[in-house]
Design a protein around this motif. Structure first.
Motif, PDB file in Angstrom:
ATOM      1  N   GLN A  57       0.821  -1.219   0.000  1.00  0.00           N
ATOM      2  CA  GLN A  57       0.000   0.000   0.000  1.00  0.00           C
ATOM      3  C   GLN A  57       0.855   1.268   0.000  1.00  0.00           C
ATOM      4  OE1 GLN A  57      -2.708  -0.639   3.293  1.00  0.00           O
ATOM      5  NE2 GLN A  57      -3.987  -1.979   2.023  1.00  0.00           N
ATOM      6  N   MET A  58       1.934   1.235  -0.788  1.00  0.00           N
ATOM      7  CA  MET A  58       2.768   2.420  -0.965  1.00  0.00           C
ATOM      8  C   MET A  58       2.088   3.335  -1.979  1.00  0.00           C
ATOM      9  SD  MET A  58       5.338   1.902   1.069  1.00  0.00           S
ATOM     10  CE  MET A  58       6.568   3.091   0.620  1.00  0.00           C
ATOM     11  N   CYS A  59       2.245   4.640  -1.823  1.00  0.00           N
ATOM     12  CA  CYS A  59       1.581   5.581  -2.717  1.00  0.00           C
ATOM     13  C   CYS A  59       2.142   5.469  -4.134  1.00  0.00           C
ATOM     14  CB  CYS A  59       1.690   7.012  -2.191  1.00  0.00           C
ATOM     15  SG  CYS A  59       3.338   7.711  -2.277  1.00  0.00           S
ATOM     16  N   ALA A  60       1.340   5.909  -5.111  1.00  0.00           N
ATOM     17  CA  ALA A  60       1.699   5.768  -6.525  1.00  0.00           C
ATOM     18  C   ALA A  60       2.986   6.507  -6.874  1.00  0.00           C
ATOM     19  CB  ALA A  60       0.549   6.264  -7.399  1.00  0.00           C
ATOM     20  N   ASP A  65       8.600   6.021  -8.776  1.00  0.00           N
ATOM     21  CA  ASP A  65      10.032   6.293  -8.611  1.00  0.00           C
ATOM     22  C   ASP A  65      10.817   5.003  -8.385  1.00  0.00           C
ATOM     23  OD1 ASP A  65       9.483   8.976  -8.928  1.00  0.00           O
ATOM     24  OD2 ASP A  65       9.826   9.513  -6.815  1.00  0.00           O
ATOM     25  N   VAL A  66      10.308   4.126  -7.520  1.00  0.00           N
ATOM     26  CA  VAL A  66      11.018   2.877  -7.234  1.00  0.00           C
ATOM     27  C   VAL A  66      11.076   2.002  -8.488  1.00  0.00           C
ATOM     28  CG1 VAL A  66      11.018   0.746  -5.865  1.00  0.00           C
ATOM     29  CG2 VAL A  66      10.521   2.938  -4.766  1.00  0.00           C
ATOM     30  N   ALA A  67       9.988   1.937  -9.244  1.00  0.00           N
ATOM     31  CA  ALA A  67       9.979   1.124 -10.468  1.00  0.00           C
ATOM     32  C   ALA A  67      11.026   1.624 -11.464  1.00  0.00           C
ATOM     33  CB  ALA A  67       8.590   1.131 -11.097  1.00  0.00           C
ATOM     34  N   LEU A  68      11.180   2.934 -11.582  1.00  0.00           N
ATOM     35  CA  LEU A  68      12.190   3.471 -12.496  1.00  0.00           C
ATOM     36  C   LEU A  68      13.604   3.205 -11.977  1.00  0.00           C
ATOM     37  CD1 LEU A  68      12.874   4.893 -15.074  1.00  0.00           C
ATOM     38  CD2 LEU A  68      12.402   7.078 -13.965  1.00  0.00           C
ATOM     39  N   VAL A  69      13.809   3.371 -10.683  1.00  0.00           N
ATOM     40  CA  VAL A  69      15.117   3.070 -10.086  1.00  0.00           C
ATOM     41  C   VAL A  69      15.455   1.589 -10.294  1.00  0.00           C
ATOM     42  CG1 VAL A  69      16.344   2.840  -7.882  1.00  0.00           C
ATOM     43  CG2 VAL A  69      15.133   4.963  -8.423  1.00  0.00           C
ATOM     44  N   VAL A  70      14.501   0.707 -10.037  1.00  0.00           N
ATOM     45  CA  VAL A  70      14.720  -0.723 -10.241  1.00  0.00           C
ATOM     46  C   VAL A  70      15.065  -1.001 -11.701  1.00  0.00           C
ATOM     47  CG1 VAL A  70      13.506  -2.956 -10.345  1.00  0.00           C
ATOM     48  CG2 VAL A  70      13.435  -1.579  -8.258  1.00  0.00           C
ATOM     49  N   SER A  71      14.361  -0.364 -12.639  1.00  0.00           N
ATOM     50  CA  SER A  71      14.663  -0.554 -14.063  1.00  0.00           C
ATOM     51  C   SER A  71      16.116  -0.243 -14.371  1.00  0.00           C
ATOM     52  CB  SER A  71      13.784   0.355 -14.931  1.00  0.00           C
ATOM     53  OG  SER A  71      12.445  -0.007 -14.848  1.00  0.00           O
ATOM     54  N   GLU A  72      16.595   0.867 -13.839  1.00  0.00           N
ATOM     55  CA  GLU A  72      17.979   1.274 -14.103  1.00  0.00           C
ATOM     56  C   GLU A  72      18.976   0.334 -13.437  1.00  0.00           C
ATOM     57  OE1 GLU A  72      18.633   3.316 -16.380  1.00  0.00           O
ATOM     58  OE2 GLU A  72      16.624   4.136 -16.615  1.00  0.00           O
ATOM     59  N   LEU A  73      18.717  -0.063 -12.186  1.00  0.00           N
ATOM     60  CA  LEU A  73      19.639  -0.965 -11.487  1.00  0.00           C
ATOM     61  C   LEU A  73      19.692  -2.341 -12.150  1.00  0.00           C
ATOM     62  CD1 LEU A  73      18.973  -0.130  -7.721  1.00  0.00           C
ATOM     63  CD2 LEU A  73      20.745   0.798  -9.242  1.00  0.00           C
TER      64      LEU A  73
END
Length: 167
Positions: A57-60, A65-73
């Motif tokens: 239940q983390m905000c959108a 932001d986390v999804a984009l960071v994960v994509s880059e990592l």
């Protein structure tokens, strides 16, 4: 933003390392998945991240932001962090690239960590507007509160970033 080496990814959340390994802090605050070397790996890592953060239940805004960071990592782990293959037979027999994605939640902060077999430290390249690549760690730096990596050794390294709710 802060970039530096850390002894463990737990240091990024100012938590004590666990004697039992990766299974902290609680079942609903930790998720991990193995990463394959296929072309679908980065989109699958994004879907895994979004589904995990939705379950927490983390905000959108944080999820984006986390999804984009994960994509880059994950992209960097697949591009620079995989161990070189001896031959094609070895590559066909090993569907996983020895990389893992782990997400840990502590209150309003998410730690994302990608472990790979590479022994080189991440390199932030100077910005080049005409280059087709080389912006990933700049994106991680802009979207995260802090990021860094564990010291590479013969088994590889972990690159991590923390993202908190803003406001």
């Amino acid at each position: 933003m802060t970039t530096h080496q850390a002894e463990t990814v737990h240091d990024a959340l100012r938590d004590e390392p666990c004697e039992d390994g990766w299974w902290l802090p609680a079942p609903d605050g930790f998720a991990a998945c193995a990463l394959s070397g296929s072309a679908r790996t980065v989109p699958e890592a994004r879907r895994f991240t979004r589904a995990t953060l939705a379950g927490w239940q983390m905000c959108a805004d944080v999820a984006d932001d986390v999804a984009l960071v994960v994509s880059e990592l994950v992209s960097n782990a697949l591009r620079y962090g995989t161990a070189p293959r001896e031959d094609e037979a070895c590559e066909a027999a090993a569907p996983f690239c020895n990389a893992w994605l782990a997400l840990t939640r502590q209150n309003a902060t998410v730690l994302c960590a990608v472990s790979d077999a590479g022994t080189g430290a991440p390199v932030v390249k100077p910005p080049d507007a005409l280059s087709e690549s080389g912006r990933g760690l700049h994106i991680v730096d802009q979207l995260s509160d802090a990021w860094g990596w564990t010291p590479p050794d013969r088994t590889g390294k972990t690159v991590w970033a923390t993202v908190s709710m803003r406001g």
